[in-house]
Design a protein around this motif. Structure first.
Motif, PDB file in Angstrom:
ATOM      1  N   LEU A  67      38.325 -61.345  27.424  1.00  0.00           N
ATOM      2  CA  LEU A  67      36.977 -60.767  27.413  1.00  0.00           C
ATOM      3  C   LEU A  67      36.047 -61.615  28.260  1.00  0.00           C
ATOM      4  O   LEU A  67      36.240 -62.833  28.367  1.00  0.00           O
ATOM      5  CB  LEU A  67      36.402 -60.781  25.992  1.00  0.00           C
ATOM      6  CG  LEU A  67      37.214 -60.199  24.869  1.00  0.00           C
ATOM      7  CD1 LEU A  67      36.521 -60.478  23.541  1.00  0.00           C
ATOM      8  CD2 LEU A  67      37.392 -58.718  25.073  1.00  0.00           C
ATOM      9  N   LEU A  68      35.023 -60.982  28.795  1.00  0.00           N
ATOM     10  CA  LEU A  68      33.990 -61.778  29.451  1.00  0.00           C
ATOM     11  C   LEU A  68      33.293 -62.626  28.397  1.00  0.00           C
ATOM     12  O   LEU A  68      33.113 -62.215  27.250  1.00  0.00           O
ATOM     13  CB  LEU A  68      32.986 -60.872  30.163  1.00  0.00           C
ATOM     14  CG  LEU A  68      33.509 -60.182  31.417  1.00  0.00           C
ATOM     15  CD1 LEU A  68      32.442 -59.268  31.999  1.00  0.00           C
ATOM     16  CD2 LEU A  68      33.973 -61.190  32.456  1.00  0.00           C
ATOM     17  N   SER A  69      32.913 -63.820  28.767  1.00  0.00           N
ATOM     18  CA  SER A  69      32.309 -64.772  27.838  1.00  0.00           C
ATOM     19  C   SER A  69      31.006 -64.233  27.255  1.00  0.00           C
ATOM     20  O   SER A  69      30.350 -63.376  27.838  1.00  0.00           O
ATOM     21  CB  SER A  69      32.067 -66.102  28.550  1.00  0.00           C
ATOM     22  OG  SER A  69      31.272 -65.904  29.703  1.00  0.00           O
ATOM     23  N   ASP A 109      35.266 -66.615  32.056  1.00  0.00           N
ATOM     24  CA  ASP A 109      33.952 -67.055  32.488  1.00  0.00           C
ATOM     25  C   ASP A 109      33.282 -65.956  33.316  1.00  0.00           C
ATOM     26  O   ASP A 109      33.790 -65.579  34.382  1.00  0.00           O
ATOM     27  CB  ASP A 109      34.119 -68.336  33.310  1.00  0.00           C
ATOM     28  CG  ASP A 109      32.808 -69.015  33.635  1.00  0.00           C
ATOM     29  OD1 ASP A 109      31.738 -68.424  33.387  1.00  0.00           O
ATOM     30  OD2 ASP A 109      32.871 -70.142  34.139  1.00  0.00           O
ATOM     31  N   LYS A 110      32.158 -65.441  32.837  1.00  0.00           N
ATOM     32  CA  LYS A 110      31.443 -64.367  33.545  1.00  0.00           C
ATOM     33  C   LYS A 110      31.111 -64.743  34.986  1.00  0.00           C
ATOM     34  O   LYS A 110      31.159 -63.917  35.881  1.00  0.00           O
ATOM     35  CB  LYS A 110      30.122 -64.034  32.822  1.00  0.00           C
ATOM     36  CG  LYS A 110      30.258 -63.204  31.605  1.00  0.00           C
ATOM     37  CD  LYS A 110      28.884 -62.907  31.030  1.00  0.00           C
ATOM     38  CE  LYS A 110      29.003 -62.152  29.744  1.00  0.00           C
ATOM     39  NZ  LYS A 110      27.699 -61.852  29.155  1.00  0.00           N
ATOM     40  N   GLU A 111      30.748 -66.008  35.179  1.00  0.00           N
ATOM     41  CA  GLU A 111      30.331 -66.456  36.505  1.00  0.00           C
ATOM     42  C   GLU A 111      31.483 -66.487  37.506  1.00  0.00           C
ATOM     43  O   GLU A 111      31.258 -66.530  38.718  1.00  0.00           O
ATOM     44  CB  GLU A 111      29.678 -67.846  36.420  1.00  0.00           C
ATOM     45  CG  GLU A 111      28.317 -67.841  35.743  1.00  0.00           C
ATOM     46  CD  GLU A 111      28.399 -67.719  34.221  1.00  0.00           C
ATOM     47  OE1 GLU A 111      29.450 -68.052  33.634  1.00  0.00           O
ATOM     48  OE2 GLU A 111      27.409 -67.274  33.624  1.00  0.00           O
ATOM     49  N   CYS A 112      32.715 -66.460  37.007  1.00  0.00           N
ATOM     50  CA  CYS A 112      33.888 -66.569  37.887  1.00  0.00           C
ATOM     51  C   CYS A 112      34.717 -65.297  37.900  1.00  0.00           C
ATOM     52  O   CYS A 112      35.837 -65.297  38.417  1.00  0.00           O
ATOM     53  CB  CYS A 112      34.764 -67.744  37.450  1.00  0.00           C
ATOM     54  SG  CYS A 112      33.902 -69.325  37.547  1.00  0.00           S
TER      55      CYS A 112
END
Length: 118
Positions: A67-69, A109-112
């Motif tokens: 899942l996205l963080s 990690d959403k940012e990655c």
């Protein structure tokens, strides 16, 4: 999102209907209210070479959900329990015993993470 992967021993191939298991798990993800149906990507992967401990028995199914963080531990724990219950329902009808079933809900990690619909 999410990405759901079911890994299972090829020994289970005669007992397990992977597509039916994926359908049941997808229904559980949708019922959680956390995801839309079109966001769920599921796959089943048969593993030829496995070993559990000393090799007796080597029968297992492992379910991983990425899942996205940003979701709480409690939300992820409840999701893992719901998926385990769903898998047990399907596997109770088909798979021989003994059989180990596990679920892991992990964060990406959403940012990655990058995605496009083409």
């Amino acid at each position: 999102m999410p990405h759901l992967t079911v890994e299972y021993c090829t020994e289970l191939a005669d007992d397990l209907a992977p597509r039916e298991l994926l359908k049941a798990l997808n229904r559980t993800l949708i019922a959680s209210g956390l995801f839309s149906a079109t966001d769920i990507k599921s796959r089943a992967v048969a593993l030829d070479t496995v070993l559990v401990g000393d090799g007796a028995p080597d029968r297992f199914v492992h379910i991983e959900v990425a899942l996205l963080s940003g979701r709480s531990i409690e939300v992820r724990r409840k999701l893992a329990e719901a998926l385990l219950a769903s898998a047990e329902t399907v596997l109770d009808e088909t798979a021989q015993r003994p059989l180990q079933v596990s679920v892991e809900v992990r964060e990406l990690d959403k940012e990655c993470y990058a995605k496009r619909v083409l």
